[in-house]
Design a protein around this motif. Structure first.
Motif, PDB file in Angstrom:
ATOM      1  N   ASP A 135       0.859  -1.177   0.000  1.00  0.00           N
ATOM      2  CA  ASP A 135       0.000   0.000   0.000  1.00  0.00           C
ATOM      3  C   ASP A 135       0.900   1.233   0.000  1.00  0.00           C
ATOM      4  O   ASP A 135       2.120   1.136   0.106  1.00  0.00           O
ATOM      5  N   LYS A 136       0.312   2.387  -0.132  1.00  0.00           N
ATOM      6  CA  LYS A 136       1.092   3.618  -0.284  1.00  0.00           C
ATOM      7  C   LYS A 136       2.003   3.886   0.906  1.00  0.00           C
ATOM      8  O   LYS A 136       3.086   4.436   0.754  1.00  0.00           O
ATOM      9  N   ALA A 137       1.593   3.496   2.099  1.00  0.00           N
ATOM     10  CA  ALA A 137       2.405   3.748   3.294  1.00  0.00           C
ATOM     11  C   ALA A 137       3.743   3.017   3.228  1.00  0.00           C
ATOM     12  O   ALA A 137       4.741   3.492   3.774  1.00  0.00           O
ATOM     13  N   ASP A 138       3.792   1.884   2.556  1.00  0.00           N
ATOM     14  CA  ASP A 138       5.023   1.104   2.473  1.00  0.00           C
ATOM     15  C   ASP A 138       6.087   1.754   1.594  1.00  0.00           C
ATOM     16  O   ASP A 138       7.251   1.385   1.654  1.00  0.00           O
ATOM     17  N   MET A 139       5.714   2.725   0.780  1.00  0.00           N
ATOM     18  CA  MET A 139       6.680   3.379  -0.114  1.00  0.00           C
ATOM     19  C   MET A 139       7.742   4.156   0.656  1.00  0.00           C
ATOM     20  O   MET A 139       8.789   4.470   0.114  1.00  0.00           O
ATOM     21  N   GLY A 169       9.763  -4.139   9.587  1.00  0.00           N
ATOM     22  CA  GLY A 169       8.305  -4.120   9.612  1.00  0.00           C
ATOM     23  C   GLY A 169       7.699  -4.513   8.276  1.00  0.00           C
ATOM     24  O   GLY A 169       6.734  -5.281   8.215  1.00  0.00           O
ATOM     25  N   ILE A 170       8.265  -4.005   7.195  1.00  0.00           N
ATOM     26  CA  ILE A 170       7.756  -4.357   5.871  1.00  0.00           C
ATOM     27  C   ILE A 170       8.056  -5.818   5.554  1.00  0.00           C
ATOM     28  O   ILE A 170       7.226  -6.531   5.005  1.00  0.00           O
ATOM     29  N   ALA A 171       9.230  -6.300   5.920  1.00  0.00           N
ATOM     30  CA  ALA A 171       9.557  -7.717   5.716  1.00  0.00           C
ATOM     31  C   ALA A 171       8.595  -8.605   6.508  1.00  0.00           C
ATOM     32  O   ALA A 171       8.110  -9.616   5.987  1.00  0.00           O
ATOM     33  N   ASP A 172       8.290  -8.231   7.738  1.00  0.00           N
ATOM     34  CA  ASP A 172       7.338  -9.000   8.543  1.00  0.00           C
ATOM     35  C   ASP A 172       5.950  -8.988   7.907  1.00  0.00           C
ATOM     36  O   ASP A 172       5.262 -10.012   7.864  1.00  0.00           O
TER      37      ASP A 172
END
Length: 102
Positions: free
Chosen positions: A54-58, A72-75
């Motif tokens: 989602d946009k927050a992950d950018m 956090g993104i990897a999890d």
């Protein structure tokens, strides 16, 4: 970024009574999102799974991301991978995310 995420995702992990192994990761960037394309092995089967962000992950692409953000993104990707595995046979959206390669 791919290398940072892959270092936290690659290898085997156990969940829900099975072992999943992430062998490779590609990142496909779109306008304000990205898709993680993972090559995984589960129960002797190899799959290519596309997990949209989602946009927050950018924020992970903004300069030098913090270790906490990358972890956090990897999890989150690992959790979505597990969800995909357990729902791929019953939900169309999940089924479209993966393709068996061997």
């Amino acid at each position: 970024m791919r290398e940072l995420l892959l270092s936290r995702l690659s290898g085997a992990f156990e969940t829900g009574g099975l072992t999943m192994t992430v062998h490779a990761l590609d990142i496909v960037e779109h306008e304000r999102t990205f898709t993680a394309v993972l090559l995984v092995e589960v129960q002797g089967e190899r799959w290519r799974v596309r997990i949209p962000s989602d946009k927050a992950d950018m924020h992970v692409f903004d300069g030098r991301p913090s270790a906490e953000l990358v972890t956090g993104i990897a999890d989150m990707l690992r959790i979505q991978l597990v969800e995909w595995w357990f729902t791929k046979n019953g939900e169309r959206r999940s089924a479209r995310m993966g393709e068996r390669v061997a």
